[in-house]
Motif scaffolding. Structure first.
Motif, PDB file in Angstrom:
ATOM      1  N   ASP A 178      20.997  41.099 -18.204  1.00  0.00           N
ATOM      2  CA  ASP A 178      21.769  41.264 -16.970  1.00  0.00           C
ATOM      3  C   ASP A 178      22.817  40.163 -16.783  1.00  0.00           C
ATOM      4  O   ASP A 178      23.241  39.884 -15.674  1.00  0.00           O
ATOM      5  N   LEU A 179      23.209  39.543 -17.904  1.00  0.00           N
ATOM      6  CA  LEU A 179      24.152  38.420 -17.796  1.00  0.00           C
ATOM      7  C   LEU A 179      25.601  38.923 -17.825  1.00  0.00           C
ATOM      8  O   LEU A 179      26.163  39.205 -18.875  1.00  0.00           O
ATOM      9  N   ALA A 180      26.203  39.010 -16.629  1.00  0.00           N
ATOM     10  CA  ALA A 180      27.591  39.499 -16.545  1.00  0.00           C
ATOM     11  C   ALA A 180      28.553  38.476 -17.143  1.00  0.00           C
ATOM     12  O   ALA A 180      29.498  38.838 -17.838  1.00  0.00           O
ATOM     13  N   GLY A 181      28.304  37.201 -16.860  1.00  0.00           N
ATOM     14  CA  GLY A 181      29.216  36.195 -17.384  1.00  0.00           C
ATOM     15  C   GLY A 181      28.850  34.786 -16.974  1.00  0.00           C
ATOM     16  O   GLY A 181      27.854  34.556 -16.291  1.00  0.00           O
TER      17      GLY A 181
ATOM     18  N   ASN B 242      24.829  41.931 -13.321  1.00  0.00           N
ATOM     19  CA  ASN B 242      24.797  41.209 -12.041  1.00  0.00           C
ATOM     20  C   ASN B 242      24.794  39.683 -12.108  1.00  0.00           C
ATOM     21  O   ASN B 242      25.279  39.020 -11.204  1.00  0.00           O
ATOM     22  N   LYS B 243      24.175  39.136 -13.145  1.00  0.00           N
ATOM     23  CA  LYS B 243      23.931  37.679 -13.097  1.00  0.00           C
ATOM     24  C   LYS B 243      25.135  36.871 -13.578  1.00  0.00           C
ATOM     25  O   LYS B 243      25.766  37.201 -14.576  1.00  0.00           O
ATOM     26  N   ILE B 244      25.395  35.821 -12.819  1.00  0.00           N
ATOM     27  CA  ILE B 244      26.465  34.898 -13.193  1.00  0.00           C
ATOM     28  C   ILE B 244      25.819  33.545 -13.431  1.00  0.00           C
ATOM     29  O   ILE B 244      25.079  33.045 -12.580  1.00  0.00           O
ATOM     30  N   LEU B 245      26.117  32.975 -14.587  1.00  0.00           N
ATOM     31  CA  LEU B 245      25.610  31.639 -14.866  1.00  0.00           C
ATOM     32  C   LEU B 245      26.673  30.628 -14.443  1.00  0.00           C
ATOM     33  O   LEU B 245      27.832  30.759 -14.822  1.00  0.00           O
TER      34      LEU B 245
ATOM     35  N   ILE C 182      18.659  29.573 -21.330  1.00  0.00           N
ATOM     36  CA  ILE C 182      18.806  30.221 -20.018  1.00  0.00           C
ATOM     37  C   ILE C 182      19.535  31.558 -20.180  1.00  0.00           C
ATOM     38  O   ILE C 182      19.174  32.560 -19.553  1.00  0.00           O
ATOM     39  N   ALA C 183      20.531  31.596 -21.041  1.00  0.00           N
ATOM     40  CA  ALA C 183      21.271  32.850 -21.267  1.00  0.00           C
ATOM     41  C   ALA C 183      20.330  33.888 -21.888  1.00  0.00           C
ATOM     42  O   ALA C 183      20.331  35.062 -21.497  1.00  0.00           O
ATOM     43  N   ARG C 184      19.515  33.441 -22.842  1.00  0.00           N
ATOM     44  CA  ARG C 184      18.583  34.381 -23.510  1.00  0.00           C
ATOM     45  C   ARG C 184      17.608  34.977 -22.493  1.00  0.00           C
ATOM     46  O   ARG C 184      17.353  36.176 -22.494  1.00  0.00           O
ATOM     47  N   GLU C 185      17.107  34.140 -21.606  1.00  0.00           N
ATOM     48  CA  GLU C 185      16.162  34.632 -20.592  1.00  0.00           C
ATOM     49  C   GLU C 185      16.777  35.700 -19.690  1.00  0.00           C
ATOM     50  O   GLU C 185      16.073  36.494 -19.090  1.00  0.00           O
ATOM     51  N   ASN C 186      18.110  35.665 -19.561  1.00  0.00           N
ATOM     52  CA  ASN C 186      18.786  36.591 -18.635  1.00  0.00           C
ATOM     53  C   ASN C 186      19.693  37.585 -19.363  1.00  0.00           C
ATOM     54  O   ASN C 186      20.552  38.208 -18.754  1.00  0.00           O
ATOM     55  N   LYS C 187      19.475  37.711 -20.667  1.00  0.00           N
ATOM     56  CA  LYS C 187      20.484  38.380 -21.490  1.00  0.00           C
ATOM     57  C   LYS C 187      20.763  39.831 -21.092  1.00  0.00           C
ATOM     58  O   LYS C 187      21.890  40.301 -21.234  1.00  0.00           O
TER      59      LYS C 187
ATOM     60  N   ASP D  67      29.855  36.033 -26.225  1.00  0.00           N
ATOM     61  CA  ASP D  67      30.119  37.150 -27.153  1.00  0.00           C
ATOM     62  C   ASP D  67      28.808  37.797 -27.598  1.00  0.00           C
ATOM     63  O   ASP D  67      28.707  39.015 -27.684  1.00  0.00           O
ATOM     64  N   GLN D  68      27.819  36.953 -27.849  1.00  0.00           N
ATOM     65  CA  GLN D  68      26.528  37.476 -28.314  1.00  0.00           C
ATOM     66  C   GLN D  68      25.892  38.441 -27.309  1.00  0.00           C
ATOM     67  O   GLN D  68      25.304  39.445 -27.693  1.00  0.00           O
ATOM     68  N   TYR D  69      26.050  38.149 -26.013  1.00  0.00           N
ATOM     69  CA  TYR D  69      25.383  38.976 -25.001  1.00  0.00           C
ATOM     70  C   TYR D  69      26.337  39.918 -24.265  1.00  0.00           C
ATOM     71  O   TYR D  69      25.989  40.453 -23.204  1.00  0.00           O
ATOM     72  N   ASN D  70      27.542  40.110 -24.822  1.00  0.00           N
ATOM     73  CA  ASN D  70      28.540  40.955 -24.144  1.00  0.00           C
ATOM     74  C   ASN D  70      28.765  40.519 -22.701  1.00  0.00           C
ATOM     75  O   ASN D  70      28.809  41.329 -21.782  1.00  0.00           O
ATOM     76  N   SER D  71      28.861  39.221 -22.545  1.00  0.00           N
ATOM     77  CA  SER D  71      29.107  38.652 -21.212  1.00  0.00           C
ATOM     78  C   SER D  71      30.514  38.068 -21.218  1.00  0.00           C
ATOM     79  O   SER D  71      31.059  37.760 -22.276  1.00  0.00           O
ATOM     80  N   LEU D  72      31.094  37.897 -20.039  1.00  0.00           N
ATOM     81  CA  LEU D  72      32.455  37.361 -19.979  1.00  0.00           C
ATOM     82  C   LEU D  72      32.443  35.860 -19.693  1.00  0.00           C
ATOM     83  O   LEU D  72      31.592  35.365 -18.953  1.00  0.00           O
TER      84      LEU D  72
END
Ligand code: PMP
Length: 457
Positions: free
Chosen positions: A217-220, A146-149, A210-215, A248-253
């Motif tokens: 549910d991080l869509a991209g 769900n989450k978009i950064l 910030i990415a780690r905190e949301n890893k 790549d690390q979190y399978n996010s786009l």
């Protein structure tokens, strides 16, 4: 003369030159808020209204001619009314503007975009906001997260999910390295903010945190690879590569919003920086002034668009006018050679502005790259939104109105915008822009007017 007096005097001069615009403004605002149909066109004391345009020039309702370096906020790299485009569209208009079934040439355009911008799958639409909204949904649908950064200061069109921390005021936006998401408009429900997280541009460590905190549910991540809604901010060396690695690390786009940058380099930001995102959004310049946008990306991601499962639709998507405009623009006008010529002219403008700011000891710096550049009234090079906020908006505004009064629209309307050089600008146009800037520069030396960037779009 103090700068406040200069601004007052120039505002008077503006009013004297634009009496018909004032009439149109007064009439228009009876029915349309602020007399315009896009908040980005609001201008103090009132906007100029345009009547026609050709080549590198635009004429306002009073008949004043301007050399145009705004160019539809970067959408007109073709320049105005390019003769090749006019011919192609006259012919197309006679054959039907909208078919309701898929237009046979959409395939041709999709393949041109795929080759030029190095993507395997494409879907067309009309505006940048639309394409970005579709892309964000696709990122979520494909990853099941769900989450978009997004990055503070970047603009991705006016969908609720993306109208977050576009131009947030300092008081509301929390820690610079861990910004609080701030809605950019009233009317956006708090729930819309829950899935948009915000990070500072050009700060790898902060993004990692910030990415780690949301890893989970991080869509991209979505970004303008060169933010052009806070001036013109070049990514630090290695920044885009680092974002690629984090995704790549979190399978996010990784999603590049290239609505502006696709028209600043022949092959867009991937050609400029060599970092491939998973998805791209193109808009503005690809349509030669007609509403045309696209999402492009890896085949398996685009193929996640499936009727009944993942939505992507629009009555005007791939309409024959926009598609014909796109094909003609990309194949006959915005050629590699034409880009290279225009880019040299933009460099010439950038170097000239640099010399003028230096010779006049302005508290300013000039950044230019590709077909764009900016004079920032900020002694520091801008690396992110917080730096941008230190800019001297009052001096920028004085600069802008002085340039207008002398027949040059130097950039988009606002210190967060930049110039675009089109394939129809001549060497003489660049020389004229520089001549006028040189004439007014001595009056811009003093910081004197307090003005803020407006938050609401
Ligand atoms: N993304 C970026 C980077 C933009 O600059 C803009 C518009 N300035 C948009 C999206 C929205 O595009 P549009 O105005 O065509 O909806």
């Amino acid at each position: 003369m103090r700068q406040r007096e200069t601004l007052d005097e120039e505002t008077e001069r503006f009013r004297a030159r634009t009496k018909r615009s004032l009439e149109v403004f007064n009439h228009s605002r009876e029915i349309a808020p602020f007399g315009v149909h896009s908040n980005y066109r609001v201008l103090d004391p009132y906007p100029i209204y345009g009547s026609r345009a050709e080549g590198s020039s635009l004429w306002d309702s009073d008949g004043n001619q301007y050399l145009d370096f705004n160019l539809g906020f970067g959408a007109l790299v073709t320049g105005h009314s390019h003769p090749t485009l006019v011919e192609a569209l006259k012919d197309r208009l006679e054959k039907g503007a909208l078919l309701g079934v898929e237009f046979e040439d959409s395939d041709k355009l999709a393949r041109i975009l795929a080759q030029r911008f190095r993507v395997q799958g494409v879907r067309l639409s009309s505006t940048g906001a639309e394409a970005t909204m579709h892309a964000v949904r696709l990122v979520r649908a494909f990853t099941g997260k769900n989450k978009i950064l997004k990055f503070e200061g970047c603009y991705h069109g006016s969908s609720d999910a993306m109208l977050v921390s576009v131009k947030p005021k300092k008081e509301r936006s929390g820690e610079p390295r861990h910004p609080t998401p701030v809605p950019a408009s009233r009317g956006i429900p708090q729930e819309s903010l829950a899935n948009t997280i915000v990070a500072p541009f050009n700060d790898v460590e902060a993004v990692e945190t910030i990415a780690r905190e949301n890893k989970d549910d991080l869509a991209g991540m979505i970004l303008e690879p060169i933010p052009m809604n806070m001036g013109l901010v070049l990514p630090d060396k290695g920044f885009l590569e680092a974002l690629r690695a984090i995704c790549d690390q979190y399978n996010s786009l990784l999603l590049f919003d290239e609505v502006k940058t696709c028209g600043k380099y022949f092959g867009g930001a991937e050609e400029r920086f060599g970092v491939p995102p998973d998805l791209k959004v193109m808009g503005k310049a690809i349509g030669g002034g007609f509403p045309l946008s696209a999402i492009g990306g890896k085949k398996e991601i685009i193929d996640a668009i499936v009727p009944g499962e993942v939505a992507h639709a629009g009555t005007f998507n791939s309409n024959p006018i926009a598609v014909t405009a796109g094909i003609t623009t990309l194949t006959e006008i915005l050629t590699e050679d034409a880009f290279s010529q225009a880019s040299k002219k933009s460099d010439e403008l950038g170097r000239g502005c640099n010399d003028i700011t230096r010779d006049n000891h302005l508290q300013a710096n000039v950044t230019f790259d590709g077909l764009s550049g900016i004079v920032s009234f900020n002694p520091k090079k801008i690396r992110n939104w917080r730096d941008f906020q230190e800019s001297d908006v009052g001096t920028w505004f004085t600069y802008y109105i002085m340039m207008l009064n002398r027949g040059v629209i130097p950039a988009g309307t606002g210190p967060d915008e930049q110039w675009t050089v089109s394939v129809q600008h001549s060497k003489e146009d660049i020389a004229k822009h520089l001549e006028i800037f040189k004439e007014i520069a001595p009056k811009l030396r003093e910081r004197g007017i307090e003005m803020q960037i407006v938050e609401a779009l």
